[in-house]
Design an enzyme around this catalytic site. Sequence first.
Site, PDB file in Angstrom:
ATOM      1  N   HIS A   1     103.320  45.077  82.897  1.00  0.00           N
ATOM      2  CA  HIS A   1     103.842  46.294  83.530  1.00  0.00           C
ATOM      3  C   HIS A   1     102.961  47.508  83.183  1.00  0.00           C
ATOM      4  O   HIS A   1     102.314  48.045  84.047  1.00  0.00           O
ATOM      5  CB  HIS A   1     105.314  46.570  83.220  1.00  0.00           C
ATOM      6  CG  HIS A   1     106.211  45.404  83.502  1.00  0.00           C
ATOM      7  ND1 HIS A   1     106.295  44.829  84.748  1.00  0.00           N
ATOM      8  CD2 HIS A   1     107.033  44.663  82.700  1.00  0.00           C
ATOM      9  CE1 HIS A   1     107.130  43.806  84.714  1.00  0.00           C
ATOM     10  NE2 HIS A   1     107.591  43.674  83.482  1.00  0.00           N
TER      11      HIS A   1
ATOM     12  N   ASP B   1     107.237  37.537  87.703  1.00  0.00           N
ATOM     13  CA  ASP B   1     108.219  38.063  86.757  1.00  0.00           C
ATOM     14  C   ASP B   1     109.636  37.533  86.983  1.00  0.00           C
ATOM     15  O   ASP B   1     109.929  36.401  86.626  1.00  0.00           O
ATOM     16  CB  ASP B   1     108.153  39.600  86.804  1.00  0.00           C
ATOM     17  CG  ASP B   1     108.906  40.257  85.660  1.00  0.00           C
ATOM     18  OD1 ASP B   1     109.582  39.545  84.897  1.00  0.00           O
ATOM     19  OD2 ASP B   1     108.831  41.491  85.512  1.00  0.00           O
TER      20      ASP B   1
HETATM   21  C1  NGQ Z   1     112.825  39.982  80.451  1.00  0.00           C
HETATM   22  N1  NGQ Z   1     112.251  41.456  82.266  1.00  0.00           N
HETATM   23  O1  NGQ Z   1     112.491  39.725  79.317  1.00  0.00           O
HETATM   24  O2  NGQ Z   1     113.204  39.128  81.264  1.00  0.00           O
HETATM   25  C2  NGQ Z   1     112.708  41.409  80.912  1.00  0.00           C
HETATM   26  C3  NGQ Z   1     114.046  42.081  80.801  1.00  0.00           C
HETATM   27  C4  NGQ Z   1     113.925  43.251  78.584  1.00  0.00           C
HETATM   28  C5  NGQ Z   1     111.567  42.527  82.658  1.00  0.00           C
HETATM   29  N2  NGQ Z   1     111.247  43.415  81.774  1.00  0.00           N
HETATM   30  C6  NGQ Z   1     114.547  42.148  79.403  1.00  0.00           C
HETATM   31  N3  NGQ Z   1     111.213  42.675  83.916  1.00  0.00           N
HETATM   32  O3  NGQ Z   1     112.838  43.748  78.923  1.00  0.00           O
HETATM   33  O4  NGQ Z   1     114.554  43.625  77.614  1.00  0.00           O
HETATM   34 ZN    ZN Z   2     108.896  39.987  82.192  1.00  0.00          ZN
END
Ligand code: NGQ
Ligand code: ZN
Length: 458
Positions: free
Chosen positions: A275, A326
Amino acid sequence: MAKPVMADKHLHFAQALSPGGWAKHVRIGIADGVITTLVEGVEAEAGDECHAIGLPGMPNLHSHAFQRGMAGLAERRGPGDDSFWTWREIMYRFVDRIDPDGLRAIAALAYMEMLESGFTRVGEFHYLHHDPAGEVYADPAEMSRAIIAAAAETGIALTHLPVFYAHAGFGGAAPQPGQRRFLHDLDGFARLLDGARAAAMQLPDAIVGVAPHSLRAVTAAELGHLPALAGNNPIHIHIAEQVKEVEDCLAWSGQRPVQWLLDHAGVDARWCLVHATHMTPDETRALAASGAVAGLCPITEANLGDGLFPAPAFLAAGGRFGIGSDSNVLIDMSEELRWLEYGQRLFARGRNMLAPDAGRSTGQVLFEGALAGGAQALGVAAGLSVGHAADMISLDPDHPSLAGRSGAALLDSFLFAAGRGAIDRVWRRGKDVVRDGRHIARAAVIADYRRALEPLVA
Ligand code: NGQ
Ligand code: ZN
């Protein structure tokens, strides 16, 4: 003297994108899954398999495969203002119910769809490690084995990225109950890595890296131990995706997340910063200079309301990027690249925002950039060259959007006009796993997915 390797088979393309650009009449010899010869400007020989338009397969540098099972289930408005953080609560509830066989079946569907859209290697950022109570499975790598089985079943190449996750926020905040299936101490994590590495040996060309989840989930001391565990393999981390993360990092350290990481973690070309949405111009230049890859996931970043990566400034500074699917809310290689450009057009009210000079094809800049950066981030070599895995795509020359196009115009028309409907075949290690745009095991993978998913969403 080394004996010349005899090719098992030859593919011939009327035109193909090679590392030197578009070439005509390209004959590719393949042995044991690897390109052994590549000759341009020659006709096909008897027995060659002939196709019109050849491209190298694209790396997908960031996936959470299990999230494919909840695609579309977080699009209903909640009681307050919805955000990334309310989405995460829904995601945590979904996580609670997945067992190893369910993970395998969901990941197989995701990996099949990746292959059908032109992704031939996936970076699986894997943090769903423990049983639903948060207990370590008898085999600590049980869930990694499910991911590896899904890769074996579909044929996609795997860069497995076991995630170290220990805290709920900056400064070592205690984890939340919804995070219980993700957690390790450093010793437990080393055991997981050993198990994942052993299991990955069953795949022909898997790579196992290491992924500190985010600066929220690891302390500075823990982060200091992780790069050594990666050896020369990739290190991935989520960073600066949400404004709240930037604010919390400033409150904790006085620095913004990307700046903090660059100053404290020895970021180099092994690293992929996933990101990196919220950066100052100085951070943008410094990330580009580090040699690390920015892991951009345009469809998910739009879906979650993350914000917009400063792509023009980053590319102008020589930054390297790749694309990832993602959350897997929609799996489509061409659409990721299209939205990488479209986000910038909407923001700047301009066109051809990522092509650096007059006359350059936006489609080709996007495709070649994501190919090189994605391969770097997944620890492999990019492109159609002798010695590389024979991971390839062919486009359908009869697709109306490709009529009369050649060279770079094919990529522009594929990415901006045709989309995934123009993908004909996809080869992994020289074997066609997608024909006429459909994976060879499509019906079985979908039936298995339905059986596994229905109890999870009932
Ligand atoms: C994840 N996903 O780990 O799946 C994360 C969300 C977080 C994204 N950041 C959970 N898109 O970042 O705490
Ligand atoms: Zn992720």
